[in-house]
Motif scaffolding. Structure first.
Motif, PDB file in Angstrom:
ATOM      1  N   VAL A   1      -8.999  -3.836  -0.462  1.00  0.00           N
ATOM      2  CA  VAL A   1      -8.616  -4.069  -1.855  1.00  0.00           C
ATOM      3  C   VAL A   1      -8.813  -2.775  -2.643  1.00  0.00           C
ATOM      4  CG1 VAL A   1      -9.011  -5.479  -3.905  1.00  0.00           C
ATOM      5  CG2 VAL A   1      -9.419  -6.459  -1.635  1.00  0.00           C
ATOM      6  N   VAL A   2      -7.733  -2.301  -3.259  1.00  0.00           N
ATOM      7  CA  VAL A   2      -7.795  -1.075  -4.066  1.00  0.00           C
ATOM      8  C   VAL A   2      -7.823  -1.490  -5.536  1.00  0.00           C
ATOM      9  CG1 VAL A   2      -6.638   1.095  -4.625  1.00  0.00           C
ATOM     10  CG2 VAL A   2      -6.450   0.145  -2.306  1.00  0.00           C
TER      11      VAL A   2
ATOM     12  N   VAL B   1      -3.218   6.961  -2.669  1.00  0.00           N
ATOM     13  CA  VAL B   1      -4.298   6.463  -3.527  1.00  0.00           C
ATOM     14  C   VAL B   1      -5.139   7.650  -3.993  1.00  0.00           C
ATOM     15  CG1 VAL B   1      -6.315   4.937  -3.599  1.00  0.00           C
ATOM     16  CG2 VAL B   1      -4.365   4.321  -2.186  1.00  0.00           C
ATOM     17  N   GLU B   2      -5.425   7.654  -5.298  1.00  0.00           N
ATOM     18  CA  GLU B   2      -6.244   8.750  -5.852  1.00  0.00           C
ATOM     19  C   GLU B   2      -7.470   8.178  -6.545  1.00  0.00           C
ATOM     20  OE1 GLU B   2      -4.052  11.109  -8.669  1.00  0.00           O
ATOM     21  OE2 GLU B   2      -2.347  11.285  -7.287  1.00  0.00           O
TER      22      GLU B   2
ATOM     23  N   GLY C   1      -9.796  13.970  -8.056  1.00  0.00           N
ATOM     24  CA  GLY C   1     -10.130  14.324  -6.675  1.00  0.00           C
ATOM     25  C   GLY C   1      -8.909  14.186  -5.796  1.00  0.00           C
ATOM     26  N   ALA C   2      -9.135  14.389  -4.519  1.00  0.00           N
ATOM     27  CA  ALA C   2      -8.008  14.445  -3.586  1.00  0.00           C
ATOM     28  C   ALA C   2      -7.389  13.067  -3.353  1.00  0.00           C
ATOM     29  CB  ALA C   2      -8.497  15.017  -2.259  1.00  0.00           C
ATOM     30  N   ALA C   3      -6.062  13.062  -3.248  1.00  0.00           N
ATOM     31  CA  ALA C   3      -5.357  11.816  -2.915  1.00  0.00           C
ATOM     32  C   ALA C   3      -5.486  11.567  -1.421  1.00  0.00           C
ATOM     33  CB  ALA C   3      -3.887  11.955  -3.292  1.00  0.00           C
ATOM     34  N   GLU C   4      -5.443  10.292  -1.027  1.00  0.00           N
ATOM     35  CA  GLU C   4      -5.423   9.978   0.400  1.00  0.00           C
ATOM     36  C   GLU C   4      -4.277   9.004   0.683  1.00  0.00           C
ATOM     37  OE1 GLU C   4      -8.610   7.542   1.975  1.00  0.00           O
ATOM     38  OE2 GLU C   4      -9.147   6.881  -0.042  1.00  0.00           O
ATOM     39  N   THR C   5      -3.904   8.928   1.938  1.00  0.00           N
ATOM     40  CA  THR C   5      -2.834   8.004   2.312  1.00  0.00           C
ATOM     41  C   THR C   5      -3.447   6.842   3.090  1.00  0.00           C
ATOM     42  OG1 THR C   5      -1.318   9.844   2.462  1.00  0.00           O
ATOM     43  CG2 THR C   5      -0.618   7.805   3.517  1.00  0.00           C
ATOM     44  N   LEU C   6      -3.145   5.625   2.639  1.00  0.00           N
ATOM     45  CA  LEU C   6      -3.599   4.431   3.369  1.00  0.00           C
ATOM     46  C   LEU C   6      -2.378   3.769   3.981  1.00  0.00           C
ATOM     47  CD1 LEU C   6      -6.058   2.776   0.773  1.00  0.00           C
ATOM     48  CD2 LEU C   6      -6.598   4.437   2.566  1.00  0.00           C
ATOM     49  N   LYS C   7      -2.541   3.263   5.177  1.00  0.00           N
ATOM     50  CA  LYS C   7      -1.409   2.597   5.838  1.00  0.00           C
ATOM     51  C   LYS C   7      -1.762   1.135   6.110  1.00  0.00           C
ATOM     52  CE  LYS C   7       0.509   6.644   8.222  1.00  0.00           C
ATOM     53  NZ  LYS C   7       1.713   6.830   7.424  1.00  0.00           N
ATOM     54  N   ALA C   8      -0.771   0.288   6.002  1.00  0.00           N
ATOM     55  CA  ALA C   8      -0.992  -1.136   6.304  1.00  0.00           C
ATOM     56  C   ALA C   8       0.320  -1.795   6.685  1.00  0.00           C
ATOM     57  CB  ALA C   8      -1.586  -1.839   5.089  1.00  0.00           C
TER      58      ALA C   8
ATOM     59  N   VAL D   1      -3.375   3.628  -7.286  1.00  0.00           N
ATOM     60  CA  VAL D   1      -2.256   3.811  -6.362  1.00  0.00           C
ATOM     61  C   VAL D   1      -1.169   4.566  -7.114  1.00  0.00           C
ATOM     62  CG1 VAL D   1      -0.473   2.590  -5.065  1.00  0.00           C
ATOM     63  CG2 VAL D   1      -2.812   1.715  -5.096  1.00  0.00           C
ATOM     64  N   THR D   2      -0.707   5.668  -6.552  1.00  0.00           N
ATOM     65  CA  THR D   2       0.312   6.455  -7.269  1.00  0.00           C
ATOM     66  C   THR D   2       1.684   6.372  -6.615  1.00  0.00           C
ATOM     67  OG1 THR D   2      -0.497   8.381  -6.081  1.00  0.00           O
ATOM     68  CG2 THR D   2      -1.307   8.084  -8.326  1.00  0.00           C
ATOM     69  N   GLY D   3       1.755   5.801  -5.425  1.00  0.00           N
ATOM     70  CA  GLY D   3       3.068   5.659  -4.806  1.00  0.00           C
ATOM     71  C   GLY D   3       2.983   4.850  -3.524  1.00  0.00           C
TER      72      GLY D   3
END
Ligand code: FAD
Ligand code: NAI
Length: 465
Positions: free
Chosen positions: A201-202, A251-252, A257-264, A237-239
């Motif tokens: 959950v973000v 997600v930032e 700080g640094a953005a990361e990529t989450l996959k689902a 979530v930015t995209g």
């Protein structure tokens, strides 16, 4: 031209309750509903189907994780099509039930999209394009709400779904990301986690379920985490990009700080709902919604004479029982009676496991308002029925005015507390003191004894903990 005392636009909990009450009071009433079934969001794609899946998935989870403790050895196997079928059948029976109640109370259901067409007129366009105009002394807007969108995240109802899509997935996702740790995200996230998904959950804020008493929300988050739900708080979530196999989310941290990529496999967007007033002809009667899209009202009257608004489309909590209260009060006012809603005593329930239920003010609100209060708290771990059932998680907390002892707020987390909050709603409606509850005999052994023990705790004489 068909003439009515009341024409209601929208057949959800606001609209259908208003219509039934109007019928009971002998008013000539019609409901205009654009969907093929009555019941609105709540019956079709909200309260009811979500509770059907919450119940079924809770049973499945209990069979897997709790039955063995009770001496029942089973190996449950999920039959998702059957789970969805029983949900659809229950929903069908409920929406048909509203049709029956309309007939019983002489309510006309006019099928099509309704639109205000100047004072006292509602234009209805049917699915086949036929247009008719209804004339009414009173028009009640009850058009409800729709899921709020998020720029960069396009809901396709395939891989990126809103609550409607999440109620009808055809497979259990291996992984599901929920955007928004609100009630929809946590209820539907719980459904899919119980059925086998890894759920992350973000949440934008640094806490879950804004509006819930903070101590209760912390306990709730702890419990969901223990069940395996993963929380990424303070994150935006930015995209999102989706393909046939799944979704990539950017997600930032909100703090920078640094953005990361989450996959689902799937993403559920659940960041709130917005009032629905598209193509409603509000300008034809001079109504301008506020900047968030809500229709302003004063005792359910809009700024236009003879036009009323109730339910999700106007201010207040977006809850079916709030819509129902307003429906009755609005129609009774139209009929010349004294309509009333106790806005301070509208309960909330999150139907997860454990459930969370509350009514009245939180500790944070009381502090902010400078209200001196006392509190009593009772854990289910000290309640004999909860112990015997192996359901000892959670507590009941009662907040009462330090001077008058009037109950100001009640917050509970625990087994089926949603079924128990009504007792405190009645108590608060009667302006009960915590001592009134503390001195009321409760049946033993029941979880409801925890309600009494928490009230006893306000004066420090809890007896069982
Ligand atoms: P709606 O139920 O949205 O009904 C509005 C109706 O108006 C719709 O049928 C729509 O088709 C119709 N309409 C709109 N525009 C027009 C038009 N121009 N012409 C004709 N018809 C029109 N609340 C709870 O209290 N408990 C819960 O457990 C709960 N669970 C929920 C779970 C989910 C997944 C969701 C999404 C919501 C949930 N809610 C719950 C919220 C609840 O569904 C709403 O608060 C409630 O439905 C609001 O009722 P309403 O009548 O104002 O609007
Ligand atoms: P919500 O308002 O309950 O929660 C939305 C959450 O999303 C909040 O925590 C918010 O901080 C977060 N959020 C907002 N923007 C975000 C972003 N860009 N990124 C990440 N997080 C973000 O809304 P929800 O869950 O969509 O439910 C809508 C309404 O439906 C609720 O207000 C409730 O009234 C009703 N509902 C009631 C239920 C019940 O009574 N049991 C069940 C389901 C829905």
């Amino acid at each position: 031209m068909a003439q009515y005392d009341v024409v209601i636009i929208g057949g959800g909990p606001a609209g259908y309750n208003a219509a039934i009450r109007a019928g009971q009071l002998g008013l000539r009433v019609a409901v205009v509903e654009l969907s093929q079934t009555l019941g609105g969001t709540c019956l079709n794609v909200g309260c009811m189907p979500s509770k059907a899946l919450l119940h079924a998935s809770e049973m499945y989870d209990a069979a897997k994780t709790e039955f063995a403790t009770l001496g029942i050895d089973v190996s449950p196997k999920l039959n998702l099509p059957q789970m969805m079928k029983q949900k659809a059948e229950s929903v069908g029976a409920l929406t048909k039930g509203i049709e029956f109640l309309f007939k019983k109370n002489k309510v006309d259901w006019v099928k099509g999209a309704g639109k205000l067409a100047g004072p006292g007129k509602v234009e209805v366009t049917a699915a086949d394009g036929a247009v008719q105009t209804l004339e009414a002394a009173n028009v009640v807007i009850a058009t409800g709400s729709e899921p709020a969108g998020l720029p960069g995240v396009t809901v396709d109802q395939k891989r990126i779904v809103d609550s409607t899509g999440a109620l009808s997935l055809s497979e259990v996702p291996k992984s599901l990301i929920v955007i928004g740790a609100g009630i929809i995200g946590l209820e539907l996230g719980s459904v899919w986690r119980r059925l086998g998904a890894e759920v992350t959950v973000v949440e934008f804020l640094d806490r879950i379920t804004p509006g819930m008493d903070a101590e209760t929300a912390k306990a709730f988050q702890r419990s969901l985490t223990k069940q395996g739900m993963i929380f990424k708080l303070g994150s935006k979530v930015t995209g999102a990009t989706a393909d046939k196999k799944g979704v990539s989310l950017t997600v930032e941290p909100v703090a920078g700080g640094a953005a990361e990529t989450l996959k689902a496999d799937y993403v559920l967007l659940a960041i709130g709902r917005r009032p629905f007033t598209d193509n409603l002809g509000l300008d034809s009667v001079g109504i301008t919604p506020d900047k968030r899209g809500f229709i302003d009202t004063d005792h359910w009257r809009t700024s236009a004479p003879g036009v009323w608004a109730i339910g999700d489309v106007t201010h207040g909590p977006m809850l079916a029982h709030k819509a129902e209260e307003e429906a009755v009060a609005c129609i009774e006012t139209i009929a010349g009676k004294a309509g009333h809603v106790s806005y301070g005593i509208i309960p909330s329930v999150v139907y997860t496991s454990p459930e969370v239920a509350w009514v009245g003010r939180t500790e944070e609100e009381l502090k902010e308002q400078g209200v001196a209060y006392k509190s009593g708290k009772f854990p289910f771990s000290a309640n004999s029925r909860a112990k015997i059932n192996h359901e000892t998680e959670g507590f009941v907390k009662v907040l009462a005015d330090a001077t008058t002892d009037e109950v100001l707020g009640v917050h509970m987390i625990g087994p089926q507390v949603g079924e128990m909050i009504g007792e405190y709603c009645v108590a608060m409606e009667f302006k009960a003191a915590s001592e009134d509850v503390a001195r009321t005999c409760h049946p033993h052994p029941t979880r409801s004894e925890a309600l009494r023990q928490a009230a006893m705790g306000v004066e420090g004489w809890t007896m069982q903990a």
